[in-house]
Design an enzyme around this catalytic site. Structure first.
Site, mmCIF file in Angstrom:
data_model
loop_
_atom_site.group_PDB
_atom_site.id
_atom_site.type_symbol
_atom_site.label_atom_id
_atom_site.label_comp_id
_atom_site.label_asym_id
_atom_site.label_seq_id
_atom_site.Cartn_x
_atom_site.Cartn_y
_atom_site.Cartn_z
ATOM 1 N N GLN A 16 46.668 43.331 52.508
ATOM 2 C CA GLN A 16 46.821 42.321 51.466
ATOM 3 C C GLN A 16 48.298 42.075 51.184
ATOM 4 O O GLN A 16 49.103 43.007 51.167
ATOM 5 C CB GLN A 16 46.133 42.732 50.164
ATOM 6 N N ASP A 20 39.743 45.308 46.637
ATOM 7 C CA ASP A 20 40.810 44.615 45.910
ATOM 8 C C ASP A 20 41.306 45.428 44.724
ATOM 9 O O ASP A 20 42.267 45.034 44.059
ATOM 10 C CB ASP A 20 40.312 43.239 45.441
ATOM 11 N N SER A 23 47.189 38.374 43.799
ATOM 12 C CA SER A 23 46.837 38.451 45.216
ATOM 13 C C SER A 23 47.059 37.096 45.874
ATOM 14 O O SER A 23 46.688 36.056 45.321
ATOM 15 C CB SER A 23 45.371 38.862 45.386
#
Length: 289
Positions: free
Chosen positions: A279, A204, A228
Site C-alpha cells: 500500500q 487495511d 490510503s
C-alpha cells in the site's frame, strides 16, 4: 460490529442487476468510509460475477475520493475477460455519481505448481500479548481520549501488537511492525471467498500508520494527514483454520514526497504465507493553525 458474521453482513452487497450492487458503511472510528471496507465490498461485487470454481489471486485498487458514511455505495462490475484459466474484473465504486474507488482483480482456477515461500518472523505468541481491548481498559483513565476511543471501539477482529509503542514518547521507531489478529466468532461454514473478503478488509488496518514510525519523533496523527492512495493484495494459500491467529508482518521500504510505501505479509499461525499486501498512502505535513 462485534463478530465475523456482522462483518460478512456488511461486505455482502445487495444485488441490483447481474453486474451492479449496492452496499452500506460502518465507521471504524474515522469520519469517512474505511478503505478496507470498500476494498472488501468491491471484491465481493467482482466475485459474484465469476464462476464458483475460480478464486481471486490478486487485486489492485485506487482510492479516489473519501466515502460518505451516511450514503450507500454503488458498485459497477465490468467483465473484462473470461479466459481458459483466468477471469478478470474491473469494479467502480460510486457515490452521487462520482467514482470514489476502483478495483482490478483476477481470478484463477486451481492448478498445481512449484512451491516456495519466505519464512514467518519469530515473534511472541499471541497468548502472551495484550489485545487492543485490554490496552484500552488499562489506559483509558490517563491516555488521550482520541487514542483510547479508537482502541475501545467494538470490532469483529482482535488485534495484538508484538511491541506496544507509547504515543506520548517522541522517539523514532523501527520501520516495521508485527501484529497478530484473529476474527471473532468465525462461522463453521465460512467459505474461502468470504474469508478472502474479510482478509482484504483487515489488511487495511495497521499498515499505513506503520509508515509514521521512522518519523515518530516529529510526526503523529495531530500534524500529519494520512490517507490510503492505493492497495494491492496477492492471495497465495488457504489456511487450515480460518478461526486461528494470523500474523501481519509489516515493513516500510520508503517514505518520500509526502507519501509512504508499506508492504505486508500475512501468515497463518503455523507459518504458512497466506497473502502479501502493498500500500502507498498520503503522509502530508499539516501546517499548524
Amino acid at each position: 460490529m462485534k463478530s465475523t458474521k456482522d462483518l460478512i453482513d456488511l461486505i455482502e452487497l445487495q444485488s441490483i442487476s447481474e453486474t451492479q450492487f449496492e452496499g452500506r458503511s460502518e465507521t471504524v472510528g474515522s469520519r469517512t468510509v474505511f478503505g478496507g471496507q470498500v476494498l472488501a465490498q468491491a471484491l465481493n461485487a467482482a466475485r459474484r460475477t465469476v464462476p464458483h470454481e475460480r478464486v481471486c489471486h490478486s487485486l489492485h485498487g485506487y482510492f479516489i475520493l473519501p466515502g460518505d458514511l451516511e450514503k450507500t455505495i454503488k458498485f459497477k462490475v465490468l467483465k473484462v475477460r473470461d479466459g481458459g484459466s483466468f477471469t478478470t474484473r474491473y469494479v467502480t465504486a460510486e457515490q452521487d455519481g462520482n467514482s470514489i474507488f476502483v478495483l482490478a482483480c483476477s481470478f484463477q482456477k486451481e492448478e498445481e505448481g512449484y512451491e516456495f515461500q519466505t519464512k514467518m518472523p519469530e515473534v511472541q505468541s499471541p497468548e502472551s500479548l495484550l489485545s487492543w481491548e485490554e490496552i484500552y481498559e488499562q489506559t483509558k483513565d490517563f491516555m488521550p481520549e482520541n487514542f483510547t476511543r479508537f482502541l475501545g471501539l467494538p470490532r469483529p477482529v482482535i488485534f495484538k501488537q508484538t511491541v506496544i509503542n507509547n504515543p506520548l514518547d517522541p522517539t523514532d521507531l523501527p520501520p516495521l511492525q508485527n501484529v497478530w489478529f484473529k476474527f471473532k466468532e468465525v462461522p463453521e461454514d465460512l467459505s474461502l471467498p468470504h474469508f478472502q473478503e474479510i482478509l482484504a478488509y483487515v489488511s487495511d488496518y495497521n499498515i499505513l500508520i506503520s509508515a509514521l514510525q521512522p518519523h515518530a519523533s516529529k510526526a503523529h496523527f495531530g500534524n500529519t494527514q494520512l490517507a490510503s492512495l492505493d492497495h494491492a493484495m496477492w492471495f497465495h494459500r488457504t489456511p487450515d483454520d480460518f478461526s486461528d491467529w494470523f500474523l501481519y508482518h509489516i515493513e516500510v521500504p520508503s517514505t518520500s514526497n509526502a507519501r509512504g510505501l508499506t508492504s505486508g505479509k500475512i501468515f497463518s499461525r503455523d507459518g504458512k504465507l497466506i497473502a502479501t499486501v502493498s500500500q502507498e498512502g498520503l503522509m502530508r505535513k499539516m501546517n499548524p493553525k
